[in-house]
Scaffold this active site. Structure first.
Site, PDB file in Angstrom:
ATOM      1  CE  LYS A 171      -1.756   3.020   1.899  1.00  7.50           C
ATOM      2  NZ  LYS A 171      -1.501   4.431   1.463  1.00  7.50           N
ATOM      3  CB  CYS A 279      13.131   9.224   7.965  1.00 11.37           C
ATOM      4  SG  CYS A 279      14.159   7.961   7.251  1.00 11.37           S
ATOM      5  CD  GLU A 381       9.754  13.593  10.966  1.00 12.84           C
ATOM      6  OE1 GLU A 381       8.577  13.190  11.075  1.00 12.84           O
ATOM      7  OE2 GLU A 381      10.665  12.897  10.484  1.00 12.84           O
TER       8      GLU A 381
HETATM    9  P1  NAD Z   1       2.330   9.077   7.056  1.00  9.98           P
HETATM   10  O1  NAD Z   1       2.470   8.425   8.372  1.00  9.98           O
HETATM   11  O2  NAD Z   1       1.378  10.195   6.906  1.00  9.98           O
HETATM   12  O3  NAD Z   1       1.882   7.984   5.955  1.00  9.98           O
HETATM   13  C1  NAD Z   1       2.581   6.772   5.780  1.00  9.98           C
HETATM   14  C2  NAD Z   1       1.628   5.733   5.205  1.00  9.98           C
HETATM   15  O4  NAD Z   1       0.590   5.479   6.144  1.00  9.98           O
HETATM   16  C3  NAD Z   1       0.944   6.155   3.914  1.00  9.98           C
HETATM   17  O5  NAD Z   1       0.871   5.040   3.051  1.00  9.98           O
HETATM   18  C4  NAD Z   1      -0.429   6.621   4.369  1.00  9.98           C
HETATM   19  O6  NAD Z   1      -1.419   6.410   3.388  1.00  9.98           O
HETATM   20  C5  NAD Z   1      -0.696   5.733   5.573  1.00  9.98           C
HETATM   21  N1  NAD Z   1      -1.485   6.409   6.610  1.00  9.98           N
HETATM   22  C6  NAD Z   1      -1.498   7.729   6.917  1.00  9.98           C
HETATM   23  N2  NAD Z   1      -2.315   7.982   7.950  1.00  9.98           N
HETATM   24  C7  NAD Z   1      -2.844   6.791   8.320  1.00  9.98           C
HETATM   25  C8  NAD Z   1      -3.760   6.379   9.341  1.00  9.98           C
HETATM   26  N3  NAD Z   1      -4.287   7.261  10.180  1.00  9.98           N
HETATM   27  N4  NAD Z   1      -4.045   5.080   9.438  1.00  9.98           N
HETATM   28  C9  NAD Z   1      -3.512   4.176   8.601  1.00  9.98           C
HETATM   29  N5  NAD Z   1      -2.655   4.508   7.604  1.00  9.98           N
HETATM   30  C10 NAD Z   1      -2.314   5.787   7.467  1.00  9.98           C
HETATM   31  O7  NAD Z   1       3.801   9.500   6.588  1.00  9.98           O
HETATM   32  P2  NAD Z   1       4.229  10.355   5.314  1.00  9.98           P
HETATM   33  O8  NAD Z   1       3.831  11.773   5.508  1.00  9.98           O
HETATM   34  O9  NAD Z   1       3.836   9.667   4.060  1.00  9.98           O
HETATM   35  O10 NAD Z   1       5.825  10.210   5.415  1.00  9.98           O
HETATM   36  C11 NAD Z   1       6.628  11.058   6.173  1.00  9.98           C
HETATM   37  C12 NAD Z   1       6.970  10.453   7.520  1.00  9.98           C
HETATM   38  O11 NAD Z   1       7.593   9.188   7.341  1.00  9.98           O
HETATM   39  C13 NAD Z   1       7.961  11.286   8.309  1.00  9.98           C
HETATM   40  O12 NAD Z   1       7.569  11.292   9.652  1.00  9.98           O
HETATM   41  C14 NAD Z   1       9.271  10.535   8.137  1.00  9.98           C
HETATM   42  O13 NAD Z   1      10.213  10.722   9.175  1.00  9.98           O
HETATM   43  C15 NAD Z   1       8.786   9.132   8.111  1.00  9.98           C
HETATM   44  N6  NAD Z   1       9.746   8.244   7.483  1.00  9.98           N
HETATM   45  C16 NAD Z   1      10.437   7.398   8.297  1.00  9.98           C
HETATM   46  C17 NAD Z   1      11.401   6.563   7.747  1.00  9.98           C
HETATM   47  C18 NAD Z   1      12.180   5.640   8.620  1.00  9.98           C
HETATM   48  O14 NAD Z   1      12.851   4.786   8.081  1.00  9.98           O
HETATM   49  N7  NAD Z   1      12.116   5.742   9.939  1.00  9.98           N
HETATM   50  C19 NAD Z   1      11.636   6.585   6.365  1.00  9.98           C
HETATM   51  C20 NAD Z   1      10.884   7.446   5.573  1.00  9.98           C
HETATM   52  C21 NAD Z   1       9.940   8.273   6.147  1.00  9.98           C
END
Ligand code: NAD
Length: 497
Positions: A171, A279, A381
């Site tokens: 997804k 990240c 962040e």
């Molecule tokens: P996000 O948490 O908004 O979304 C990530 C995924 O979760 C997406 O596919 C989204 O559709 C889904 N999602 C969002 N809200 C949801 C909910 N309430 N319930 C279920 N699924 C949900 O993150 P983003 O904005 O896409 O990405 C940025 C974030 O990801 C930043 O915080 C970054 O630090 C983090 N990140 C972490 C790493 C790591 O390895 N630790 C790597 C890349 C990004």
């Protein structure tokens, strides 16, 4: 307007709902993406379940052959994939190529799966008894990925999951789904049987259906910390294996003896590359001593003024736009908040205009000096082109600050002092540490993961940990007594001594 469809059982499938996909450089909707409801997801789960028995029984060396062909197809299609990433995410083509190449490294690692799945064997653990452990696939597993690495993060997950004999449902982020989808189609072209790899698009409903489904045995998640924590809690309560990687606040500690010109150059890329939407981005520079801070700020300022910012699809730039208007407004809100809290905004990118792209979500490079640990811009962040300078008195103070932060993804120390570097790498409470390396992202044959609230679960992503995450160990003890050998009943627990 074209629609990015789901990939279920090798077929492109649409939903009756769609979401907009926007080009952040122009602010224009460029396509739609299918938005799965529970029934769409259940269809994908059923396809993955049906494909599992035959794929599990396919010899690992044959599964590896698919990965070799997949790697070649990724390389052949790199320019097309990069274009999709730049168009939907906004990162520069050079940066998008970098993430694709780091993703391909994970496919290369998965090509070695016959070696990685070799079990453990002991001869004669008891009289005439041999024992071994082998590693068996789990079944249907799923991955949920963020917007910021639309090629690389999905490639952290499914090449290894599939090479280990599982079937997979991805997804991807609904904000930039096209590259992940195009890559999944290349995997089909590489000869993967239908149903082994499925992609469903959408948001919360799709994810929650995966979390609650009994047939899904494991979840890999990468995204923000609140969602990571919720996914870990709900998925593990449903009996699944879950690894959920979350957000970060990565500190670079700069000691007075550091080569400041080098530190500043590498910090520029680490703080402002990909507009800070990584990240592993460095968002805090902790300077030991006022003199170090003054020199670092002085060195950074002209470099920030020269940052080349423009549309993500154009080559030769340093930064594109932020991913959405909503995210841009959130980043601007943080900057206003920092000013109000008393931090000194010495480089202000808030009013940046990009010619002919007035509707794009651009923010220029920002530098805050005199940031303190109580400020929101330090604690949370920001995920934008904002670097905060914090001044401390000693390396111990710097390490205390890093260790006290709720996140523990990456960190780096700039120094020429080997003793300080050893102390730092040993005692710092962060999962990935660099010494004069500001983005210490492990290569594909190590594993990636933060500590504290940057990761929920115990096994890290990709590399050796992913072989363990996507398999379960089976320990077998075997004896073949000769026909004439009489076996006696034994009531005490069998022991060797
Ligand atoms: P996000 O948490 O908004 O979304 C990530 C995924 O979760 C997406 O596919 C989204 O559709 C889904 N999602 C969002 N809200 C949801 C909910 N309430 N319930 C279920 N699924 C949900 O993150 P983003 O904005 O896409 O990405 C940025 C974030 O990801 C930043 O915080 C970054 O630090 C983090 N990140 C972490 C790493 C790591 O390895 N630790 C790597 C890349 C990004």
């Amino acid at each position: 307007m074209s629609v990015v469809s789901h990939l279920i059982n090798g077929e492109l499938v649409d939903s009756n709902r769609t979401l907009d996909v926007t080009n952040p450089s122009t602010g224009k909707v460029i396509r739609q993406v299918a938005d799965a409801n529970a029934a769409d997801v259940e269809r994908a789960i059923a396809a993955a379940q049906a494909a599992f028995p035959a794929w599990r029984d396919t010899p690992p060396a044959k599964r590896a052959q698919v990965m070799y062909r997949f790697k070649q197809l990724l390389e052949d299609n790199a320019d097309r994939l990069v274009k999709l990433v730049s168009e939907e995410h906004g990162k520069t083509p050079e940066d998008a190529m970098g993430e694709l190449k780091r993703g391909i490294e994970n496919v290369e690692y998965a090509c070695g799966v016959p070696e990685l799945l070799k079990g453990e064997y002991s001869h004669n653990v008891g009289p005439g008894i041999d024992a071994w452990s082998n590693f068996q696939p789990l079944g249907v597993v799923a991955g949920i990925t963020p917007f910021n690495f639309p090629c690389m993060v999905p490639l952290w997950m499914y090449p290894m999951a599939i090479a280990c004999g599982n079937t997979f449902i991805l997804k991807p982020s609904e904000k930039d789904p096209s590259a992940a989808m195009a890559i999944a189609e290349l995997l089909q072209d590489a000869g993967l049987p239908k149903g082994v790899m499925n992609v469903i698009h959408g948001g919360r409903e799709a994810v929650e259906t995966l979390l609650d489904a009994k047939a899904v045995k494991a979840i890999s998640f990468v995204g923000s910390t609140p969602v990571a924590e919720a996914i870990y809690t709900r998925g593990s309560a449903a009996g699944k294996r879950v690894q959920a990687l979350g957000g970060a606040k990565n500190h670079a500690v700069v000691l007075p003896d550091a080569d400041l010109e080098n530190a500043a150059n590498t910090l520029m890329g680490a703080a402002f590359g990909s507009c800070g939407e990584r990240c592993m981005a460095i968002s805090v520079a902790v300077c030991v001593g006022d003199a170090t801070a003054d020199r670092l700020v002085e060195t950074l300022l002209p470099k920030i003024a020269e940052l080349k910012v423009g549309p993500g699809t154009r080559k030769g730039l340093d930064m594109g736009p932020l991913v959405t208007a909503e995210h841009r407004d959130k980043v601007l809100g943080f900057i206003d908040d920092g000013v109000k809290a008393g931090a000194k905004l010495v480089a202000d990118g808030r009013d940046l205009q990009v010619a002919d792209h007035e509707e794009g979500y651009f923010v220029g490079g920002c530098l805050f000096d005199n940031v303190t640990a109580e400020m929101r811009i330090y604690q949370e962040e920001i995920f934008g082109p904002v670097l905060c300078v914090v001044r401390v008195g000693s390396l111990d103070d710097a390490m205390q600050l890093v260790n006290d932060h709720e996140y523990g993804n990456g960190t780096c120390l700039f120094t020429r002092d080997g003793e300080a570097a050893r102390r730092f790498t040993d005692a710092i409470e962060v999962g990935m540490v660099g010494v004069n390396v500001p983005l210490p992202v492990p290569v594909a044959y190590h594993s990636f993961g933060g500590w504290k609230r940057s990761l929920f679960g115990d096994l890290h992503a990709y590399g050796p940990d992913s072989v363990r995450f996507y398999t379960r160990r089976k320990a077998v003890s075997q004896r073949w007594p000769s026909v004439s050998e009489a076996t006696q009943a034994e009531f005490s627990f069998p022991a060797n001594q």
